[in-house]
Write an enzyme that holds these catalytic residues in place. Structure first.
Site, PDB file in Angstrom:
ATOM      1  N   ILE A   1       0.347  -1.240   0.112  1.00 50.16           N
ATOM      2  CA  ILE A   1      -0.108  -0.199   0.059  1.00 50.16           C
ATOM      3  C   ILE A   1       0.941   1.414   0.041  1.00 50.16           C
ATOM      4  CG2 ILE A   1      -1.743  -1.064   0.944  1.00 50.16           C
ATOM      5  CD1 ILE A   1      -1.138   0.090   3.873  1.00 50.16           C
TER       6      ILE A   1
ATOM      7  N   PHE B   1      11.888   4.594   4.592  1.00 48.81           N
ATOM      8  CA  PHE B   1      12.967   3.741   4.238  1.00 48.81           C
ATOM      9  C   PHE B   1      12.275   2.029   3.989  1.00 48.81           C
ATOM     10  CE2 PHE B   1      12.475   4.271   8.661  1.00 48.81           C
ATOM     11  CZ  PHE B   1      12.308   3.214   9.494  1.00 48.81           C
TER      12      PHE B   1
ATOM     13  N   GLU C   1       9.252  -0.844   2.129  1.00 49.19           N
ATOM     14  CA  GLU C   1       7.780  -0.814   2.014  1.00 49.19           C
ATOM     15  C   GLU C   1       6.657  -0.764   2.706  1.00 49.19           C
ATOM     16  OE1 GLU C   1       8.378  -3.633  -2.076  1.00 49.19           O
ATOM     17  OE2 GLU C   1       9.289  -4.242  -0.129  1.00 49.19           O
TER      18      GLU C   1
ATOM     19  N   ASP D   1       8.679  15.551   8.204  1.00 48.65           N
ATOM     20  CA  ASP D   1       8.173  14.966   7.222  1.00 48.65           C
ATOM     21  C   ASP D   1       6.910  15.233   6.221  1.00 48.65           C
ATOM     22  OD1 ASP D   1       8.186  14.099   3.769  1.00 48.65           O
ATOM     23  OD2 ASP D   1       8.886  12.137   4.885  1.00 48.65           O
TER      24      ASP D   1
END
Lengths: 383, 320
Positions: free
Chosen positions: A42, A47, A49, A166
């Site tokens: 998804i 850093f 998946e 972020d």
């Protein structure tokens, strides 16, 4: 021995009295021994998946974020360590909940091929995914609810001395119950007395002017800028400043927020990059003017203007933002669960078709911590 | 945050007896596994006894503290937690100690690269780096990823500030006189198991009270009247007894019998788990096997990809 098989995990809980030696046994030929079953990919975190997965026993649906260990010359990545440590400390309705950490069997030999997973509660959508779907419509009250939860989350993490670093729509998760969660603390870090952080953080399109100008002693205002960008995006439906380079991003910011100069931002000329980058001159501040076609609500424009303030020291903080008229004038913040109930599929940016009406290239990811030829240089960037 | 964190919920024990019991269990598990075919006498002669493990543990803990003093005194003591559930015979404290400090540096944002870190050590640096990185993941796993360790230095600072603002008003320099002995007390507490038994703030308070006693100052009124104002008598009593226990533990550490350490260390070599000894043949062999398997896996994947490609090609040109 255990490459592709799902990870085993600790049953959680307290100090484990390892009275039962069988717990330590590995069943390398038993691929079903993993606790979680992957359902679908998804997303792509800072850093690794991210997968949707299910606990085989309890059937609880979770998100698994993979931590890549390959070629980590410094051992376990410090960014992942930070994320674990920070998330273990943060417990709040508007911060994603870390359930546990899983890994393939731990022995001193398999460090090169270890796979770690951070196991999170599953959230059905991310904001970028929702905004890229034209069928998802937010009313003014619902936008208020989203922003209120976002600022609540920021208030909580900032008062715990954590910077997210972020902020972007893809890192804002929303459950089908309409609860917003700040996610991906892969670049987050604690504020400390050492005030020389790397300025290579935050996805370019959401990066505040002080970072672009090379500030290394920054603070919570960097996340607030991102909150402003995201708030505007609630109406424009795509990122408002899609720069191709740092120089271009600075230009877009100046076109929206006016020229960056000491008169509006005392001390900006002392920043490292002020004389190295071209800082556009003669631009007028047009935040409200340019967003008006999208944002009809005057209180929303007022708040946007304060969130997207060039001078970080004058930028509104989350506490004051939550007090602003936007949240207290009619219509009141409205739960988004009813609206989301009309949509039965998960919406993630990763799965959505690209939404780039302005034709810009891919967003420049924040600098990722990857092993580098020069170890010390690599370390400098992690700061 | 201590109140809601992993330290309070997972790494606090009821008393030295519980810690001893857990360590004894770790010892038994090891002996039962590696001494399957030995009789009781043989086992005793061959393996470390729980008290021998404890002695060695203290020895290495001392070395660790001296090592840490050089750069940061308030480093998390992962090694204490690690050896609650693991025998020293399973993992040599020398290897784990270095790994603990390296991990602690990362967690505490004391940024040093692995190269810089082993640069501070004497000996084969590449070997040290391999040991540290080899054990790092295992260490984290055994710590159940509970990486935050609260130490008593922060609450100590808090008590000093509180004393200045609420009790000895306008006499800040008197309060400062308490600092040295209190810090010294906290420092000594780190060599004991107190941090596994009491909360950091209790240890800090014991330090302050101890230090005040040395200076001939009574803090009874501060503790009962200011700090614990509004609490029941019962609770004040409980607190007093906790403080007393901490003071006892810190002040009555048996001295380390250095002459016993050498023989125990020599006894450790033949009985340790060679599979976790980076110097042993079996360790090196397993490491190699790991790499070979990885290579095999890669070639399996390549094979699979090639077959898929071929199948796709066949389908494209219409061959079933």
């Amino acid at each position: 021995m255990h490459h592709s098989q799902p990870p085993t995990s600790h049953p959680g809980g307290g100090p484990i009295r390892q009275t039962n030696r069988h717990e330590d046994l590995d069943f390398p030929f038993c691929p079903d021994s993993g606790k979680y079953e992957k359902l679908a990919k998804i997303g792509q975190g800072t850093f690794g998946e991210v997968f949707k997965a299910r606990d085989r026993k309890t059937k609880q649906v979770v998100a698994m974020k993979k931590v890549l260990m390959e070629n980590e010359k410094e051992g376990f990545p410090i960014t992942a360590l930070r994320e674990i440590k920070i998330l273990q400390q943060l417990k709040h309705e508007n911060v994603v909940n870390l359930i546990e950490i899983c890994r393939t069997k731990a022995t001193p030999y398999n460090r090169y091929k270890s796979t770690f997973y951070l196991i999170f509660e599953f959230c059905e959508h991310d904001l970028a995914g929702l905004l890229s779907n034209a069928n998802v419509m937010f009313s003014l009250g619902e936008i208020k609810k989203v922003m209120q939860q976002l600022l609540n989350g920021l208030y909580y993490i900032h008062s715990n001395k954590i910077l997210h670093r972020d902020m972007k729509a893809a890192n804002i998760l929303i459950t089908k119950m309409g609860i917003l969660k700040l996610a991906d603390f892969g670049l987050a870090r604690a504020l400390s007395h050492i005030s020389k952080y790397t300025n290579r953080v935050v996805t370019l399109w959401y990066r505040p002017p002080e970072l672009l100008l090379g500030e290394r002693n920054y603070g919570p205002p960097i996340d607030i800028w991102g909150a402003g960008c995201i708030m505007a995006e609630m109406w424009t439906r795509s990122p408002i400043m899609q720069g191709k380079t740092e120089q271009h991003q600075l230009q877009l910011i100046s076109q929206l927020c006016g020229s960056i100069k000491p008169e509006v931002w005392p001390g900006c000329d002392k920043l490292e990059m002020y004389n190295k980058l071209e800082v556009p001159d003669g631009q007028k501040r047009k935040v409200k003017e340019r967003l008006k076609p999208y944002v009809k609500d005057q209180y929303a424009l007022d708040l946007l203007d304060k969130l997207l303030c060039l001078d970080p020291s004058k930028r509104i903080d989350s506490d004051s933002a939550l007090d602003s008229a936007f949240f207290w004038e009619d219509p009141p913040p409205q739960d988004v669960s009813r609206m989301l109930a009309q949509h039965s599929t998960s919406m993630f940016e990763y799965l959505a078709p690209p939404r780039r009406p302005q034709g810009a290239g891919r967003p420049q990811m924040p600098i990722q911590v990857r092993p580098n030829q020069n170890m010390d240089q690599h370390f400098e960037r992690v700061f | 945050m201590f109140a809601s964190g992993t330290q309070k919920n997972h790494w606090m024990f009821t008393g030295p007896e519980e810690i001893d019991l857990l360590r004894q269990e770790a010892n038994e598990r090891f002996v039962n596994e590696f001494g399957k075919n030995m009789d009781e006498d043989h086992r005793k002669a061959h393996f470390l006894l729980p008290e021998e493990e404890k002695l060695l543990m203290r020895h290495f803990e001392f070395i660790l503290r001296e090592f840490c003093k050089k750069f940061q005194p308030s480093m998390p003591k992962y090694v204490l937690r690690f050896y609650i559930h693991n025998s020293l015979m399973d993992f040599h404290p020398r290897d784990l100690m270095l790994t603990c400090v390296y991990l602690a540096c990362k967690v505490e944002e004391f940024n040093v690269s692995i190269g810089q870190f082993v640069g501070n050590l004497k000996g084969d640096r590449e070997k040290f780096a391999n040991i540290i990185l080899g054990f790092e993941l295992l260490l984290m796993d055994k710590l159940h990823y509970h990486l935050t360790v609260h130490n008593p230095f922060r609450p100590l600072e808090g008590f000093l500030i509180d004393l200045k603002t609420r009790y000895f008003k306008n006499k800040a320099e008197d309060v400062e006189r308490l600092r040295r002995n209190a810090e010294d007390f906290v420092d000594r507490s780190l060599a004991t198991e107190t941090c596994l038994l009491f909360s950091p703030s209790q240890i800090a308070l014991a330090g302050i009270i101890h230090s005040a006693g040395e200076e001939g100052i009574s803090l009874d009124n501060y503790v009962t009247g200011v700090l614990m104002q509004g609490t029941t008598n019962e609770e004040v009593k409980k607190m007093a007894s906790q403080i007393k226990r901490i003071k006892y533990l810190v002040k009555n550490q048996p001295s380390l019998q250095r002459e016993l350490i050498g023989p125990v260390q020599r006894k450790l070599e033949p009985c340790r788990n060679q599979a976790n000894n980076p110097e042993s043949e079996i360790y090196k062999r397993r490491l190699e096997e790991m790499f070979e398997e990885e290579e095999e896996e890669r070639s399996r994947k390549r094979q699979k990809l090639m077959e898929e490609e071929r199948a796709a090609e066949r389908a494209l040109i219409g061959i079933p």
